[in-house]
Every structure is written in C-alpha cells, then in structure tokens.
Scaffold this motif. Structure first.
Motif, PDB file in Angstrom:
ATOM      1  N   GLY A  60       0.812  -1.217   0.000  1.00  0.00           N
ATOM      2  CA  GLY A  60       0.000   0.000   0.000  1.00  0.00           C
ATOM      3  C   GLY A  60       0.842   1.262   0.000  1.00  0.00           C
ATOM      4  N   GLY A  61       1.936   1.247   0.756  1.00  0.00           N
ATOM      5  CA  GLY A  61       2.813   2.418   0.767  1.00  0.00           C
ATOM      6  C   GLY A  61       3.473   2.660  -0.574  1.00  0.00           C
ATOM      7  N   ALA A  63       2.219   1.766  -3.434  1.00  0.00           N
ATOM      8  CA  ALA A  63       1.182   2.118  -4.405  1.00  0.00           C
ATOM      9  C   ALA A  63       0.567   3.488  -4.150  1.00  0.00           C
ATOM     10  N   TRP A  64       0.831   4.097  -3.009  1.00  0.00           N
ATOM     11  CA  TRP A  64       0.162   5.332  -2.648  1.00  0.00           C
ATOM     12  C   TRP A  64       0.383   6.478  -3.642  1.00  0.00           C
ATOM     13  N   PRO A  65       1.589   6.681  -4.222  1.00  0.00           N
ATOM     14  CA  PRO A  65       1.721   7.768  -5.203  1.00  0.00           C
ATOM     15  C   PRO A  65       0.768   7.641  -6.374  1.00  0.00           C
ATOM     16  N   VAL A  67      -2.152   5.972  -6.340  1.00  0.00           N
ATOM     17  CA  VAL A  67      -3.512   6.167  -5.814  1.00  0.00           C
ATOM     18  C   VAL A  67      -3.798   7.649  -5.629  1.00  0.00           C
ATOM     19  N   ARG A  68      -2.827   8.396  -5.130  1.00  0.00           N
ATOM     20  CA  ARG A  68      -3.017   9.830  -4.914  1.00  0.00           C
ATOM     21  C   ARG A  68      -3.078  10.591  -6.233  1.00  0.00           C
ATOM     22  N   ALA A 299       4.826   2.637  -9.039  1.00  0.00           N
ATOM     23  CA  ALA A 299       3.681   2.803  -8.144  1.00  0.00           C
ATOM     24  C   ALA A 299       2.394   2.273  -8.776  1.00  0.00           C
ATOM     25  N   SER A 303       0.023  -0.680  -7.396  1.00  0.00           N
ATOM     26  CA  SER A 303      -1.429  -0.516  -7.216  1.00  0.00           C
ATOM     27  C   SER A 303      -2.186  -1.700  -7.808  1.00  0.00           C
ATOM     28  N   LEU A 306      -1.771  -4.506  -5.385  1.00  0.00           N
ATOM     29  CA  LEU A 306      -2.633  -4.336  -4.218  1.00  0.00           C
ATOM     30  C   LEU A 306      -4.079  -4.680  -4.552  1.00  0.00           C
TER      31      LEU A 306
END
Length: 332
Positions: A60-61, A63-65, A67-68, A299, A303, A306
């Motif tokens: 998750g960390g 993939a966060w860029p 997702v954001r 990233a 994602s 994830l």
C-alpha cells in the motif's frame, strides 16, 4: 495438570490471572517445557496476521503515489502508456475477469462431475487412480503448463477451434470474430481451466463426503434410486460447499501468473472477441515490474498488485466460509 507453585499462591489469593495467561492459557500451566512449547506455537500463529499486515502496509505504501495521483480513474482508465505517464488498469481487470470466468465455465462441470463420480459411483479400484492422477495435476509447475500450452495447446486451438469458428460464424457472433492469433483470452481460459480442475474437484469431494450417511440411507430406504439419491439429496446438501470450491478455484485462477502470461498475448486492450489477445493483472506485473524505471510506473504496478491482493483475499475468504458451513452442517 497442576499449576506451578508461584501461580498456585496467586490463584489461592483470588488474584486475576496475568495477561499472558489470558492470551495463551497453555502458557500459564505445566512445566517449563510446556510453557515454552505453548509460547512458541502461539508466536507462530500470531506471525500470520503480522505478515499479512506488513504486506498490506508495504504494498500500500509503494502504491500510494499512483492512488493519490489517479484516484478512481486508475481503475476505470483504459490507456496504459508508461512512456506518456498514463496508467489505466481496466484492460488488465477485464483480462483477469474474462479469462477466469471462462476457466470456471470450462472447469466447473468437469470438476463437479468428477467429484460426484468419485464419491458416489466409481468403484474403489477405479476411484483411487483417477483421484491420484487428478491431484497430480496440481503438482505440475505453472511454467510447465505454459510451455505445453505454447507448443501444443495454442497451435491446436488456432487450427482446430479459432480458424473454423472465425470463418463460419465469426462475422455474426462477436465472441468468435477476428483473426485467429492463437494466443488469446480463449487460450488463457483453457489453460486456467486445466489448472483449477484439481482444486475444485478436491474440495467438492470433501463436501460431498461430508453429507451424513444417514441421509443417503434414508433416501434409499424410501425407494430412491442411486441417481435420485445423488441429485436430490447429496448434491443439494453440498451446494454451499461446492460453491465455495468454485470460488476457491476462481481465486486460484485470478492469481495465476506464468502460464497465463505465456499464452494470453499480453496486449492491454478490451476486446469483445475470445480470439483476441489480452492481458491480466498478474501478467503485467510479470512483464513490466523488472523494467519499471520510473517511480510512477512502479507505483502503478504496485497498485495493480494491491488490487489483485485484495480481490484474492476476498474470494478465498468467501470460499473458506462456505466450505466451513457445509462441514458444520455435516457435523451436526
């Protein structure tokens, strides 16, 4: 087993048990060896959810860029162009779902029929080798399935299935339209079906065997034939477990990587024909993860990982619950 002396005084005084005794009851009793064994086994058990949480946090960390940056448009987008910085995962979701559902459509009748035959009809001398051969399919590495599919399955599908259907009804039926490439959604679905047959069949046999013998004997005593007993008593009783076996096979198909990567064509497009190449979430990870040099590209791949991880966990949890439900009914 008597408590150790220091614990006996605490219990006699009416003091509440310590925290570790409430968490691990076996740790608070017995000698040093028993307590050490209970603590070790408890640590192994607690390590599973810890590992699960670490995987979610790490993936998750990473993939966060993505997702954001993309939000929900990442799942609904249809363009996958790492050079231009455009990432849409919908073609991979479509390829994963289409190939997995096609695999279920092929594998479920074979698996359930095989389970019914082995459980209710086959003599023991015949059931044992068939069951062994079926379970042996699960031990074959997926890359071996992929190699066999490249040299045997894909050429056969192209010449015997795809070309005749495309030339005869391809213009009127969109599912069979287009040129016969060989590597396609159809090839991916067939190889996945072969791979999940052992899993669905094994779990279906377990839930069919869990049907109480008394219900079988009661149906036969009332005059039912063996066929009527199987289809009117045994199968309806085991339906939730069979559904769980099917969902478990679906989870296996969703997560397959090497075999599907080698035969599906790896084209990130949404096509209406089963003969067209496609790509899955697992295949894009296998193909592009080692070559992802851009941070956003990496990233986006995380994602997808994830998303695939979440889908697989949900599918397997539902399957386990349904199988457990049938076993509980059989125990009662």
């Amino acid at each position: 087993m008597q408590p150790v002396p220091e614990q006996a005084g605490a219990l006699a005084a009416g003091a509440p048990p310590p925290f570790y005794a409430r968490l691990l009851p076996g740790y608070a009793q017995g000698n040093l060896s028993d307590r050490t064994y209970a603590l070790t086994i408890g640590a192994f058990g607690l390590a599973i959810p810890v590992i699960f949480a670490l995987i979610v946090i790490r993936v998750g960390g990473a993939a966060w860029p993505a997702v954001r940056a993309f939000g929900a448009a990442f799942v609904t987008g249809t363009t996958w162009d790492p050079v231009a910085g455009k990432f849409g995962a919908l073609p991979f979701v479509f390829g994963t779902v289409a190939s997995s559902l096609l695999a279920l459509l092929i594998a479920v009748p074979l698996s359930v029929g095989l389970a019914i035959f082995l459980t209710e009809l086959a003599p023991r001398w015949l059931a044992a080798p068939i069951q062994f051969g079926t379970e042996l399919l699960a031990a074959i590495p997926s890359v071996v399935y992929g190699l066999w599919a490249i040299f045997v399955l894909v050429p056969w599908l192209r010449s015997s299935i795809q070309e005749p259907l495309a030339n005869s009804i391809g213009r009127s039926v969109g599912l069979f339209a287009g040129p016969a490439y060989g590597s396609s959604i159809l090839a991916g679905g067939v190889i996945l079906a072969i791979m999940i047959v052992p899993f669905v069949s094994a779990v279906s046999r377990e839930v069919l065997a869990a049907v109480p013998v008394a219900q079988r004997e009661a149906a036969l005593a009332l005059g039912a034939t063996r066929w009527e007993m199987t289809w009117q008593i045994v199968v309806p009783y085991a339906v939730p477990g069979i559904i769980g076996a099917i969902i478990l096979g679906l989870g296996r198909a969703l997560g397959e990587t090497m075999a599907i990567t080698m035969v599906i064509g790896n084209r990130p497009e949404i096509a209406s024909s089963l003969f067209a190449p496609a790509a899955t979430m697992a295949s894009v990870l296998a193909n592009e993860f080692a070559e992802a040099s851009d941070d956003m590209h990496l990233a986006a791949l995380m994602s997808i990982g994830l998303l695939l991880f979440g889908i697989t966990i949900i599918v397997n949890s539902v399957a386990r619950f349904l199988v457990w439900r049938v076993r509980l009914r059989g125990g009662r």
